[in-house]
Write an enzyme that holds these catalytic residues in place. Structure first.
Site, mmCIF file in Angstrom:
data_model
loop_
_atom_site.group_PDB
_atom_site.id
_atom_site.type_symbol
_atom_site.label_atom_id
_atom_site.label_comp_id
_atom_site.label_asym_id
_atom_site.label_seq_id
_atom_site.Cartn_x
_atom_site.Cartn_y
_atom_site.Cartn_z
ATOM 1 N N CYS A 1 116.479 39.715 64.870
ATOM 2 C CA CYS A 1 116.890 40.266 63.576
ATOM 3 C C CYS A 1 118.167 39.608 63.072
ATOM 4 O O CYS A 1 118.224 39.093 61.961
ATOM 5 C CB CYS A 1 117.081 41.777 63.691
ATOM 6 S SG CYS A 1 117.733 42.539 62.184
ATOM 7 N N HIS B 1 124.376 58.548 35.442
ATOM 8 C CA HIS B 1 123.947 57.656 34.362
ATOM 9 C C HIS B 1 125.093 56.727 33.998
ATOM 10 O O HIS B 1 126.238 57.155 33.905
ATOM 11 C CB HIS B 1 123.547 58.472 33.129
ATOM 12 C CG HIS B 1 123.213 57.616 31.937
ATOM 13 N ND1 HIS B 1 122.016 56.972 31.819
ATOM 14 C CD2 HIS B 1 123.950 57.297 30.847
ATOM 15 C CE1 HIS B 1 122.007 56.290 30.681
ATOM 16 N NE2 HIS B 1 123.173 56.473 30.068
ATOM 17 N N SER C 1 101.280 36.805 54.061
ATOM 18 C CA SER C 1 102.173 37.350 53.034
ATOM 19 C C SER C 1 102.739 38.701 53.433
ATOM 20 O O SER C 1 102.888 39.592 52.601
ATOM 21 C CB SER C 1 101.430 37.483 51.696
ATOM 22 O OG SER C 1 100.458 38.516 51.772
ATOM 23 N N ASP D 1 110.350 46.441 69.417
ATOM 24 C CA ASP D 1 109.130 45.702 69.092
ATOM 25 C C ASP D 1 108.233 45.463 70.297
ATOM 26 O O ASP D 1 107.018 45.306 70.144
ATOM 27 C CB ASP D 1 109.490 44.354 68.462
ATOM 28 C CG ASP D 1 110.001 44.485 67.043
ATOM 29 O OD1 ASP D 1 110.075 45.628 66.538
ATOM 30 O OD2 ASP D 1 110.332 43.455 66.427
ATOM 31 N N GLY E 1 119.729 39.602 68.805
ATOM 32 C CA GLY E 1 118.288 39.423 68.820
ATOM 33 C C GLY E 1 117.755 38.633 67.638
ATOM 34 O O GLY E 1 118.503 37.995 66.885
#
Length: 461
Positions: A40, A440, A180, A307, A38
Site C-alpha cells: 500500500c 453551504h 479495470s 489481504d 507494505g
C-alpha cells in the site's frame, strides 16, 4: 529472543497490529522483508495517489487553463521528477512507520520469515544469516502481490505490472491496460493525464465491475469524453511481444476481433496472496490463509489478517482485521469482529466511493428499496469549482427506511463517503439525514439532496 507477539509483514495489517499490541503493553517484533508500509505505502495506494495529483495538476493546466482565465505558455513536465516525487513520498511515510516502531519499542527485523513450528519464526537475512525468534503469538500479515497471467508474462519493459508502472523511466506514447479494477483504472487515468494514448480493456460488461452499475457507466462516459478508449465486455485473446511494442488481439463485446498495438501493456487483473512457509498451515481453495472468526489459523498460536486471508482486500480492512485479531489475543473478553460496513474508493477522475448494497444485488435478491439520487451539476460548490461530473446515489430499505447503500462519483467523492458510512452503521434513514444541516456551499449538500430525493422533495432538482 522471545516476544508476546511476532508479526510477519509490515504493511497496513502488520504495522497496525504490531503497534496495537505494543499499546497493550506487549513485547513485539515485526519481520518485514522489504520496506515497512507494505504494498500500500510503497507500491500501491500512496505512490499512486501522488502520481494522480501530479496528473490532475498537469492535465488541468494543459487542457482547461483558459476555462479558469489562466494563460499557460510553454507548459511541460519532467517525467523523472514526476516519478521521483511519488517515490520520495513513499520513502518519507515508510520512515514515519519506522519511527512509530521505535517510539512503541517494537523490534523491526528485516528478512524472509518462515514458521518452522508453533511459537517460532525463522528469519533469513539478505546475507543468508538465520535467526530464530520465539513468540507466544504470531500474526501473519504478508499481504498480496500482483497476479501474473501465464499467457501475458511480465518482462518489465513491454508487458508490466502495477509496480513497474509506478517506476517506469520513460513515458510511453501508448498503453494497453488489461483489467479495470481500481489499479487498472487509476493508472489508466494517470498515464492519460500526461498524454499517453490509453486503451482500457475489461472482460466483464462494465469497467469498475464491482461498483454500482450507474457509477460504472458514469466513469466510462467520463473516460471516453476525456479521450480514454474503454472496451468493456471484451476479451484479450492473445498478446504478442514485438520487442519495442505489443500487439493484442481483442474480441469486442459485439463479437468482432481487432488488433491493438501499444508501446506497453499493463496487466492489472487482480492480486494473489503471499503466504509464508509454515508447516501445517491450511489454505482455502483460492490459496488464501484459512482463519476462523477470531483470525486463528490451523497452527496453534498463529493468527492471520489482511489481504493474505482474502475477503475485502483493502488497506483499511487489513488494519481493522489486525486490530481485531490482536485485541482478541490480549484483551480479556474481547470477541473479534469481521469487517461489515466497508468503504471502497477509486481515485481516478471522477473519483468513485461506495459503501453498502448495490442496486443490482438488491434487484437480484428481490429486496424492495428506494433510491435517492442527485447530480453535482446542481450543486453550487461543484459549479464554482468547475467539476460537475457525477452524482450521489443513496439506497434506502423499503422496510424501515434505513440507509443500506451509498454510491458517489465525482470530485472528492472519496472524502464525502464517511457520512453515509456512519449513517449505515448507525442504522439511520432518510429522515435522519434530512434533519441534519449541511454546510453551504459544500459538495456534501449533494448527500442531503439525495436523501431528500428519496422522499420526493429534493430542493434543487
Amino acid at each position: 529472543m522471545s516476544y508476546d507477539l511476532i508479526v510477519i509483514g509490515g504493511g497496513p495489517a502488520g504495522y497496525v497490529g504490531a503497534i496495537r499490541a505494543a499499546q497493550l503493553g506487549k513485547s513485539v517484533a515485526c519481520v518485514e522483508r522489504e520496506h515497512v508500509g507494505g504494498t500500500c505505502l510503497n507500491w500501491g495506494c500512496i505512490p499512486t495517489k501522488a502520481l494522480l495529483k501530479n496528473g490532475e495538476v498537469y492535465s488541468t493546466m494543459a487542457r482547461r487553463a483558459a476555462e479558469f482565465g489562466i494563460t499557460a505558455q510553454g507548459l511541460s513536465f519532467d517525467w523523472s521528477a514526476v516519478i521521483g516525487r511519488s517515490r520520495q513520498i513513499s520513502e518519507r511515510l515508510s520512515a514515519g512507520i519506522a519511527y512509530l516502531f521505535k517510539k512503541n519499542k517494537i523490534d523491526h527485523i528485516t528478512g524472509e520469515a518462515a514458521i518452522p513450528a508453533p511459537g517460532q519464526v525463522q528469519v533469513t537475512a539478505a546475507d543468508g544469516t538465520v535467526t530464530t525468534l520465539e513468540g507466544q503469538n504470531i500474526l501473519i500479515a504478508t499481504g498480496a502481490r500482483t497476479r501474473e497471467v501465464p499467457v501475458f508474462p511480465f518482462n518489465g519493459k513491454t508487458i508490466i505490472g502495477s509496480k513497474d508502472a509506478l517506476v517506469r523511466e520513460t513515458l510511453p506514447q501508448s498503453m494497453l491496460v488489461i483489467g479495470s479494477g481500481a489499479i487498472g483504472t487509476e493508472l489508466s487515468y494517470v498515464y492519460h493525464c500526461f498524454g499517453t494514448k490509453v486503451t482500457l480493456v475489461e472482460a466483464l460488461p462494465r469497467i469498475l465491475p464491482n461498483e454500482d452499475d450507474d457509477v460504472s457507466q458514469a466513469v466510462e462516459r467520463s473516460f471516453k469524453k476525456q479521450g480514454i478508449t474503454c472496451m468493456a465486455g471484451a476479451r484479450v485473446e492473445s498478446l504478442q511481444d514485438n520487442g519495442d511494442s505489443v500487439t493484442a488481439t481483442i474480441t469486442a463485446k459485439n463479437g468482432k476481433q481487432q488488433q491493438v498495438t501499444a508501446d506497453v501493456c499493463l496487466v492489472a487483473v487482480g492480486v494473489v496472496p503471499v503466504v509464508p512457509q509454515a508447516e501445517g498451515l491450511q489454505l482455502t481453495e483460492r490459496g488464501f490463509i484459512a482463519v476462523d472468526d477470531c483470525y486463528r489459523t490451523s497452527i496453534p498460536g498463529v493468527y492471520a489478517a489482511g489481504d493474505c486471508i482474502g475477503g475485502i482486500m483493502l488497506a483499511h480492512t487489513a488494519s481493522y482485521e489486525a486490530e481485531q485479531a490482536v485485541e482478541g489475543m490480549f484483551v480479556p473478553g474481547h470477541a473479534p469482529k469481521k469487517p461489515e460496513v466497508v468503504p471502497g474508493c477509486t481515485y481516478c477522475h471522477p473519483q468513485v466511493a461506495s459503501v453498502g448494497a448495490r442496486e443490482r444485488d438488491l434487484k437480484e435478491a428481490g429486496t424492495e428499496y428506494t433510491v435517492g439520487k442527485f447530480p453535482f451539476m446542481a450543486i453550487g460548490r461543484a459549479v464554482a469549482g468547475g467539476d460537475t461530473d457525477g452524482f450521489v446515489k443513496l439506497i434506502f430499505a423499503k422496510d424501515g427506511g434505513r440507509l443500506i447503500g451509498a454510491h458517489i462519483v465525482g470530485d472528492n467523492a472519496t472524502e464525502l463517503l464517511t457520512a453515509p458510512e456512519l449513517a449505515i452503521g448507525s442504522k439511520m434513514g432518510a429522515a435522519d439525514l434530512n434533519a441534519m444541516i449541511f454546510a453551504h456551499p459544500t459538495l456534501s449538500e449533494a448527500i442531503h439532496e439525495a436523501a431528500l430525493d428519496a422522499e420526493g422533495r429534493a430542493i434543487h432538482a
